[in-house]
Design an enzyme around this catalytic site. Structure first.
Site, PDB file in Angstrom:
ATOM      1  CB  CYS A   1      -1.628   7.108   1.802  1.00 44.06           C
ATOM      2  SG  CYS A   1      -2.972   6.219   2.594  1.00 44.06           S
TER       3      CYS A   1
ATOM      4  CD  GLU B   1      -3.075  -1.011   0.444  1.00 44.33           C
ATOM      5  OE1 GLU B   1      -3.536   0.141   0.335  1.00 44.33           O
ATOM      6  OE2 GLU B   1      -3.572  -2.003  -0.124  1.00 44.33           O
TER       7      GLU B   1
END
Lengths: 507, 499
Positions: B244, B210
């Site tokens: 993010c 990720e």
């Protein structure tokens, strides 16, 4: 491959040529035409590569491939459509779905044992998913690769699906370039190198590797049938199948019956001298011939054992009482040697299997459902077939792939499409209903947080069609029951008059 | 043996005893984890305040609430997820049992990040536990207080052999990566992601990465700019931009740039008052290194809002940069901070072109009332996920797979996707030793006739669903006819009898 040629493929992909479903369907149909029109040439090439019979090629490679292409053509619209998902209270008025998208340029590195199946099945998925693909067949199946290189550009879009030939150095060059997915079929050691190369570009990989697929025979099953199925799976393509039963585990008391069963079957299949049978294959090259012969050294075969280096012929061979530490049991055989290792019972077999790396396939021959369940629960493997061999490969609804050292990722049928797509999460909201959002904005206080907590904790609402149908049906039934209850009450209340009324009607 | 080796060996030994497999164990561990978040909220919030100046409510909102939801979902659905999944059969396998069996992989390594330490470290753990694995949890050392709290709390609530916490910095992580795992789950940046995958390749360990990227945010000039900017402001400055999936930069037409900046400024004041430094809801940069990195990015762009900072406090004001050029420093890497560059573009076409020139981002945001515009943007770009007319919230829909593509990552999780990502989905075909006659077409000696039969059985796959439905319809028609006949015939009979 020339950097420029790869650049061209990427440019054409970026131009959007593969996006329309009609284009993908047209390419898939062309691929189907290729393998049906050119079947004879394909069979000839395989005969030259590994002496495969003209019936085995369609049986083991082409029919399955045809199946895959037909499935993709039939289901493409469904696979490529947006997939709605369950919503929750916060998203109830939004569009929430998963959109499958092409990844880009996929590199497909094929293997030599089933050059058409293992190279073109991933290509089917790549095309269906809307990708471009660089196809790199194995140089070890020389005639097949040359044929593929000649044929593919004549049927498929040359810019989008180029074929690259070559050996180790060409493959290494190819791996230095950047791809959006690498699909590799082959050995674990090269698999590592492929993944390492992919890591530099953060490219996801599918690795279809191998291992020693164990085959456990329970002493209480129909040995005759079991041995026939195992013999077929083991010696097809001269043992050069990633999911061939690598070795047998059974109790000592049935070992000789197993050997006898295999012997009889071999006679049925290939006659007294398999060398003369048109259906028995050869080892692909001298290196592998020497390797397989080397595995047998020091052991006496109880069946077969003969060989002919000039033809790269190794007779169907069975070895019994093979010790677990022998060379035969250290690496994947990938040849027509079938060792039998004795174990004291199923528990012993389970322990034996679990001591080793996770195999690509596990085979269990047993009529006792409970015992089968135990074996499956206590071991792991890429896939399992019980009471037969290899057949899980043929069912496209089952994901085909390995685990641990036998590989990562999976394909076949829709799984190939999904593996070579990006499943993009999409949430489309509106700019209205801003009041709902107020609780999440600062300044934060406990009251607001409590409101948000309640909203976030709300259960998922299943707005799928099934629930809708259930809801409607339940409402209708409930109404029906209510009406029935009312009618009954009415009848009961006016029992006398309605009774006379009905009697009067018939009089 | 190093500490890391010992922890991994112990986890593997515990896994091999088989105790993580039974569903009761998994549910019990998940319930224990649930209790952790209920009982230890204060300690968790205190540590988050020290690390990132996150308010107590902020911690709940962005970290623990989501986790509680995921744990609840896993507990509720575990039986369904872990059950064998029957699949479609073909003509050859009509009488066989065919299904996919989810199985644990073994020992999973979970490497967390520092920006939402609980969310990104524990959420994969939930999936790992639900799938029956053991898991080595390596929280990020950058959020020092939180990893200490994690190291202290987790062993109190969940099995400390199956789910050990290993803390440490780069050398400890490298030591961990030398060990063999059955899956590695990493959240962080692309550079380290590459190293993780290279290390995993040596053991043929599958990975979920990720990562991040520059998540673009396109504002259509025809949308309600006030609401759009409020949502963007919330998404951008939450956790001081260290998210993010924060909208990294804005693309809009020059004609609305001033309005956009004005609205963002208004929202900033609404959320964080006119002195964000004193506002409890406004966070801080995690450390000096990142502070310097972010401040350096402002050098060659014009500051329209904010811009002030305080190095001693790692404070950077919510900042908007205007008329930013593609070559500017702030457009070269993921900002991960409270700077919001606005890049003027000619329209949707130019925006799409600009987005496609860069690496595929983790998230893509588009604000527009026009569904056609949204559809075009989605069709002509790619990203991990896409969210129209809002920011960040697709993260909280657990039926959507959360993950990147290309440089923004590989693999996905949340909800059932976490379970599937950390399981092996084993294809199982259970046949019987009967009906051997059917198999004769595959055995040598081969003949054209046998091959013909094989073709028939493998290729002619009837769509049983359709046929089944037609058959059912036919049967229903027959039954209806019979019923009608009986009742009609009966009536006639009775009528006749009456006379």
């Amino acid at each position: 491959m020339e950097r420029q040629a790869l650049q061209r493929t990427r440019e054409v992909f970026l131009s959007g040529r593969t996006r329309p479903l009609e284009f993908r369907l047209q390419q898939l149909k062309a691929l189907l035409t290729m393998i049906t029109e050119r079947q004879t040439e394909i069979c000839t090439a395989l005969k030259q590569d590994i002496n495969r019979s003209q019936y085995d090629t369609p049986l083991l490679e082409l029919i399955g491939l045809e199946n895959e292409i037909n499935l993709a053509i039939e289901k493409l619209a469904e696979w490529a459509a947006p997939r709605p998902v369950e919503k929750n209270i916060l998203t109830i008025s939004d569009e929430v779905y998963i959109q499958p998208e092409p990844l880009g340029v996929v590199l497909i590195i094929g293997a030599w044992n089933y050059p058409w199946a293992v190279t073109l099945t991933p290509l089917v998925g790549a095309i269906a998913a809307g990708n471009a693909a660089v196809v790199k067949p194995s140089e070890l199946s020389e005639y097949s690769s040359l044929l593929l290189r000649a044929l593919l550009p004549r049927y498929l879009d040359q810019d989008l699906y180029p074929v690259v030939l070559g050996g180790v150095s060409e493959t290494q060059e190819l791996l230095k370039q950047r791809f959006d997915h690498i699909f590799y079929t082959g050995s674990s050691s090269v698999g590592r190198a492929v993944m390492e190369a992919a890591a530099r570009h953060l490219t996801p990989v599918t690795l279809e590797l191998g291992g020693k697929s164990p085959c456990y025979i329970d002493k209480n099953c129909d040995l005759r049938v079991a041995c026939r199925r195992i013999t077929w799976g083991k010696f097809a393509n001269c043992g050069q199948t990633c999911i061939a039963p690598d070795y047998i585990l059974c109790e000592p008391c049935i070992q000789s019956r197993v050997v006898e069963g295999i012997r009889q079957t071999l006679l049925e299949f290939y006659g007294a001298d398999p060398k003369c049978s048109p259906d028995y294959g050869r080892i692909v090259n001298q290196h592998h011939f020497n390797r397989v012969m080397g595995l047998m050294q020091g052991y006496t075969a109880v069946l077969g054992g003969q060989s002919d280096a000039s033809q790269r012929y190794i007779a169907p061979t069975v070895l019994k009482d093979v010790p677990p530490h022998s060379r035969l049991m250290q690496e994947e055989i990938f040849g027509p040697l079938l060792p039998i290792v004795t174990v004291s019972d199923m528990d012993d077999a389970i322990r034996f299997i679990n001591e080793r790396e996770k195999p690509l396939a596990l085979y269990v021959f047993c009529s006792d459902k409970k015992a089968v369940k135990r074996m499956l629960d206590e071991t792991t493997s890429g896939g399992v077939t019980v009471n037969d061999v290899m057949m899980h490969y043929t069912l496209s609804s089952l994901p085909f792939g390995g685990v641990g050292q036998s590989g990562m990722g999976r394909y076949h049928g829709k799984h190939t499409f999904d593996q070579l797509s990006h499943q993009r999460a999409c949430l489309v909201r509106s700019l209205g209903m801003e009041s709902v959002n107020l609780a999440r904005y600062p300044p934060q206080d406990r009251k607001r947080a409590r409101r948000v907590r309640m909203a976030l904790r709300s259960p998922m609402i299943d707005l799928s069609k099934r629930t809708y149908v259930w809801a409607v049906t339940a409402t209708v039934l409930a109404l029906g029951l209510l009406i029935a209850l009312m009618v009954i009450l009415l009848i009961a209340a006016g029992l006398n008059c309605t009774c006379w009324y009905w009697r009067g009607f018939y009089n | 043996m190093s500490q890391e080796q010992k922890a991994v060996a112990r986890a593997r030994k515990a896994f091999l005893t088989g105790r993580s497999k039974p569903l009761e164990h998994r549910i019990r561990q998940l319930k224990n984890l649930q209790r952790l978040f209920v009982e230890r909220q204060t300690e968790i919030s205190d540590a988050m305040k020290k690390d990132l100046n996150k308010s107590e409510v902020g911690t709940q909102l962005f970290e623990t609430l989501g986790l509680e939801g995921e744990i609840n979902l896993a507990i509720k659905k575990l039986k369904e997820w872990a059950a064998p999944r029957p699949v479609e059969k073909n003509l050859l396998t009509l009488s066989d049992t065919v299904y996919i069996q989810p199985e644990p992989l073994g020992v999973v390594l979970i490497i967390g990040a520092w920006n939402y330490p609980w969310a990104v470290t524990i959420q994969p753990l939930i999936g790992a536990m639900a799938a029956g694995n053991a898991a080595v949890v390596k929280p990020s050392e950058v959020c020092a207080h939180t990893s200490k709290v994690m190291e202290y709390l987790l062993p109190i609530y969940i099995d400390k052999e199956l789910y050990p916490v290993v803390t440490g910095g780069v050398p400890e992580t490298q030591e961990l990566l030398r060990q063999r795992f059955d899956h590695i789950f990493y959240t962080g940046n692309s550079m380290v992601g590459r190293l993780i995958m290279e290390a995993a390749a040596k053991h043929l360990t599958p990975v979920t990465l990720e990562l991040g990227g520059k998540s673009p945010c396109y504002i259509d000039k025809n949308c309600d700019i006030s609401i759009a900017c409020r949502r963007i402001t919330w998404g951008k400055y939450t956790n001081c931009g260290q998210t993010c999936i924060a909208p990294d930069y804005i693309l809009c037409e020059p004609s609305i740039q001033d309005r956009v900046i004005e609205e963002v400024k208004k929202s900033i004041e609404d959320f964080y008052t006119d002195n964000p430094k004193t506002c409890t809801d406004y966070g801080r940069i995690i450390n000096q290194r990142h502070f310097k990195r972010i401040m350096a990015m402002t050098e060659d762009s014009t500051v329209a809002v904010g811009g002030d900072s305080d190095e001693s406090d790692c404070y950077i004001a919510p900042t908007v940069l205007r008329d930013v050029k593609p070559e500017a420093k702030v457009m070269q890497e993921e900002i991960f901070g409270p700077l919001l560059p606005v890049l003027p573009v000619g329209g949707l076409d130019e925006a799409i072109k600009f987005i496609n020139q860069g690496e595929k981002p983790l998230a893509l945001y588009i604000f527009s009332p026009d569904k056609k515009v949204i559809k075009r943007m989605i069709d002509e770009t790619s990203s991990g996920g896409v969210l129209a007319n809002d920011c960040l919230v697709h993260y909280s829909v657990s039926t959507l797979p959360f993950g990147g593509v290309g440089n923004s990552g590989m693999g996905s999780y949340h909800g059932k996707f976490s379970f599937d990502q950390l399981s092996h989905l084993r294809g199982c075909l259970i046949k019987e030793l009967k009906m051997e006659g059917v198999n004769s077409m595959r055995y040598p000696p081969h003949t054209p006739k046998k091959l013909g039969w094989a073709r028939f059985f493998i290729l002619k796959n009837p769509d049983l669903g359709w046929m089944g439905r037609m058959a059912l319809l036919a049967i229903l028609a027959v039954v209806a006819a019979v019923v009608l006949q009986v009742s009609y015939g009966g009536r006639e009979e009775r009528d006749i009898n009456e006379y």
